[in-house]
Design a protein around this motif. Structure first.
Motif, short mmCIF file in Angstrom:
data_model
loop_
_atom_site.label_atom_id
_atom_site.label_comp_id
_atom_site.label_asym_id
_atom_site.label_seq_id
_atom_site.Cartn_x
_atom_site.Cartn_y
_atom_site.Cartn_z
N ASP A 29 0.83 -1.21 0.00
CA ASP A 29 0.00 0.00 0.00
C ASP A 29 0.87 1.26 0.00
OD1 ASP A 29 -2.34 -1.44 -0.01
OD2 ASP A 29 -2.73 -1.22 2.14
N GLU A 30 1.90 1.27 0.81
CA GLU A 30 2.77 2.44 0.91
C GLU A 30 3.64 2.62 -0.34
OE1 GLU A 30 2.61 4.85 3.43
OE2 GLU A 30 0.80 3.68 3.82
N VAL A 31 4.02 1.52 -0.96
CA VAL A 31 4.75 1.61 -2.23
C VAL A 31 3.84 2.22 -3.29
CG1 VAL A 31 5.72 0.24 -4.14
CG2 VAL A 31 6.40 -0.24 -1.80
N TYR A 32 2.61 1.78 -3.32
CA TYR A 32 1.63 2.30 -4.28
C TYR A 32 1.42 3.81 -4.09
CZ TYR A 32 -2.75 2.95 -6.76
OH TYR A 32 -3.73 3.41 -7.61
N ARG A 33 1.43 4.24 -2.84
CA ARG A 33 1.25 5.67 -2.54
C ARG A 33 2.53 6.49 -2.73
NH1 ARG A 33 -2.09 3.60 2.23
NH2 ARG A 33 -4.22 3.90 1.48
N GLY A 34 3.64 5.80 -3.01
CA GLY A 34 4.90 6.49 -3.25
C GLY A 34 5.64 6.89 -1.99
N ARG A 35 5.30 6.31 -0.87
CA ARG A 35 5.92 6.68 0.40
C ARG A 35 7.12 5.81 0.76
NH1 ARG A 35 0.20 7.13 3.41
NH2 ARG A 35 -0.55 8.99 2.34
N VAL A 36 7.24 4.64 0.16
CA VAL A 36 8.34 3.72 0.46
C VAL A 36 9.26 3.63 -0.75
CG1 VAL A 36 8.89 1.28 0.85
CG2 VAL A 36 7.08 2.37 2.16
N THR A 37 10.56 3.84 -0.51
CA THR A 37 11.53 3.77 -1.61
C THR A 37 12.39 2.52 -1.56
OG1 THR A 37 13.11 5.06 -0.33
CG2 THR A 37 11.68 6.27 -1.85
N SER A 46 8.92 -16.66 1.51
CA SER A 46 8.55 -17.70 0.55
C SER A 46 8.69 -17.19 -0.89
CB SER A 46 7.11 -18.16 0.78
OG SER A 46 6.19 -17.22 0.26
N PRO A 47 9.04 -18.07 -1.83
CA PRO A 47 9.19 -17.66 -3.24
C PRO A 47 7.92 -17.06 -3.83
CG PRO A 47 10.14 -19.83 -2.89
CD PRO A 47 9.42 -19.46 -1.62
N LYS A 48 6.76 -17.57 -3.43
CA LYS A 48 5.49 -17.04 -3.96
C LYS A 48 5.27 -15.60 -3.48
CE LYS A 48 0.57 -18.01 -4.15
NZ LYS A 48 -0.51 -18.90 -3.74
N THR A 49 5.53 -15.35 -2.21
CA THR A 49 5.38 -14.00 -1.67
C THR A 49 6.38 -13.07 -2.32
OG1 THR A 49 4.62 -14.90 0.44
CG2 THR A 49 5.39 -12.63 0.45
N LEU A 50 7.58 -13.54 -2.53
CA LEU A 50 8.61 -12.74 -3.18
C LEU A 50 8.21 -12.35 -4.60
CD1 LEU A 50 11.40 -11.46 -3.05
CD2 LEU A 50 12.36 -13.65 -3.73
N ALA A 51 7.63 -13.28 -5.33
CA ALA A 51 7.18 -13.00 -6.70
C ALA A 51 6.06 -11.97 -6.70
CB ALA A 51 6.72 -14.28 -7.38
N ARG A 52 5.11 -12.10 -5.77
CA ARG A 52 4.02 -11.12 -5.66
C ARG A 52 4.56 -9.74 -5.29
NH1 ARG A 52 0.46 -13.05 -1.24
NH2 ARG A 52 -0.62 -11.08 -1.62
N LEU A 53 5.55 -9.71 -4.42
CA LEU A 53 6.15 -8.45 -3.99
C LEU A 53 6.88 -7.77 -5.14
CD1 LEU A 53 6.71 -6.60 -1.55
CD2 LEU A 53 8.80 -7.91 -1.19
N GLN A 54 7.61 -8.55 -5.92
CA GLN A 54 8.32 -8.00 -7.07
C GLN A 54 7.36 -7.35 -8.06
OE1 GLN A 54 10.36 -11.61 -8.19
NE2 GLN A 54 12.33 -10.72 -7.61
N ARG A 55 6.24 -8.01 -8.31
CA ARG A 55 5.24 -7.43 -9.22
C ARG A 55 4.66 -6.13 -8.66
NH1 ARG A 55 3.80 -12.85 -9.75
NH2 ARG A 55 2.05 -12.61 -8.30
N ALA A 56 4.40 -6.11 -7.36
CA ALA A 56 3.81 -4.93 -6.73
C ALA A 56 4.77 -3.74 -6.70
CB ALA A 56 3.36 -5.27 -5.32
N GLY A 85 9.33 -2.07 4.73
CA GLY A 85 9.49 -0.93 3.84
C GLY A 85 10.06 0.24 4.61
N VAL A 86 11.04 0.93 4.02
CA VAL A 86 11.64 2.09 4.66
C VAL A 86 11.09 3.33 3.97
CG1 VAL A 86 13.79 3.24 5.27
CG2 VAL A 86 13.71 0.74 5.20
N ALA A 87 10.47 4.21 4.76
CA ALA A 87 9.78 5.37 4.21
C ALA A 87 10.57 6.67 4.40
CB ALA A 87 8.40 5.50 4.86
N ASP A 88 11.88 6.59 4.42
CA ASP A 88 12.74 7.76 4.52
C ASP A 88 14.00 7.49 3.70
OD1 ASP A 88 13.46 10.33 6.32
OD2 ASP A 88 15.23 9.05 6.09
N GLU A 89 14.34 8.38 2.79
CA GLU A 89 15.47 8.13 1.88
C GLU A 89 16.80 8.03 2.63
OE1 GLU A 89 17.36 6.78 -1.08
OE2 GLU A 89 15.22 7.15 -1.28
N ASN A 90 17.00 8.85 3.67
CA ASN A 90 18.26 8.80 4.41
C ASN A 90 18.39 7.48 5.18
OD1 ASN A 90 19.21 11.34 3.60
ND2 ASN A 90 17.95 12.34 5.15
#
Length: 108
Positions: A29-37, A46-56, A85-90
């Motif tokens: 959700d936060e990646v979609y909103r542009g808050r996590v870099t 798990s490989p399945k979760t990793l694949a879903r995460l890569q697509r997202a 997810g880290v929501a601060d560039e520094n």
């Protein structure tokens, strides 16, 4: 101090600063909103979760694998969590630095 300990400390700092998002759905959700870099995954995700995460996260956030397992990260998250997810560039740069030093951050 080893790089794994330094990375663990950096994640703890992110959490204390309120800039750490934990859990697959919350991170997506936060990646979609542009808050996590930067998205970090536990070593035993798990490989399945990793694949879903890569697509997202494709084109929106960098995804890196950590050498730490979900169990090792429990003191930070208080329960087994495989996606952070880290929501601060520094702070993201700090985490990236600890990964690159020893592990040559495996880009996923």
């Amino acid at each position: 101090m080893s790089n794994e300990q330094a990375l663990f400390g950096a994640l703890g700092l992110c959490r204390k600063a309120g800039r750490l998002v934990m859990g697959f759905d919350a991170v997506c959700d936060e990646v979609y909103r542009g808050r996590v870099t930067l998205v970090l995954t536990a070593a035993d995700l798990s490989p399945k979760t990793l694949a879903r995460l890569q697509r997202a996260c494709e084109g929106a956030a960098e995804v890196l694998a950590m050498p730490l397992t979900q169990e090792a990260l429990c003191p930070i998250s208080r329960k087994p969590v495989g996606v952070y997810g880290v929501a601060d560039e520094n702070l993201a740069s700090l985490c990236r630095g600890h990964l690159v030093k020893k592990h040559r951050a495996r880009r996923i």
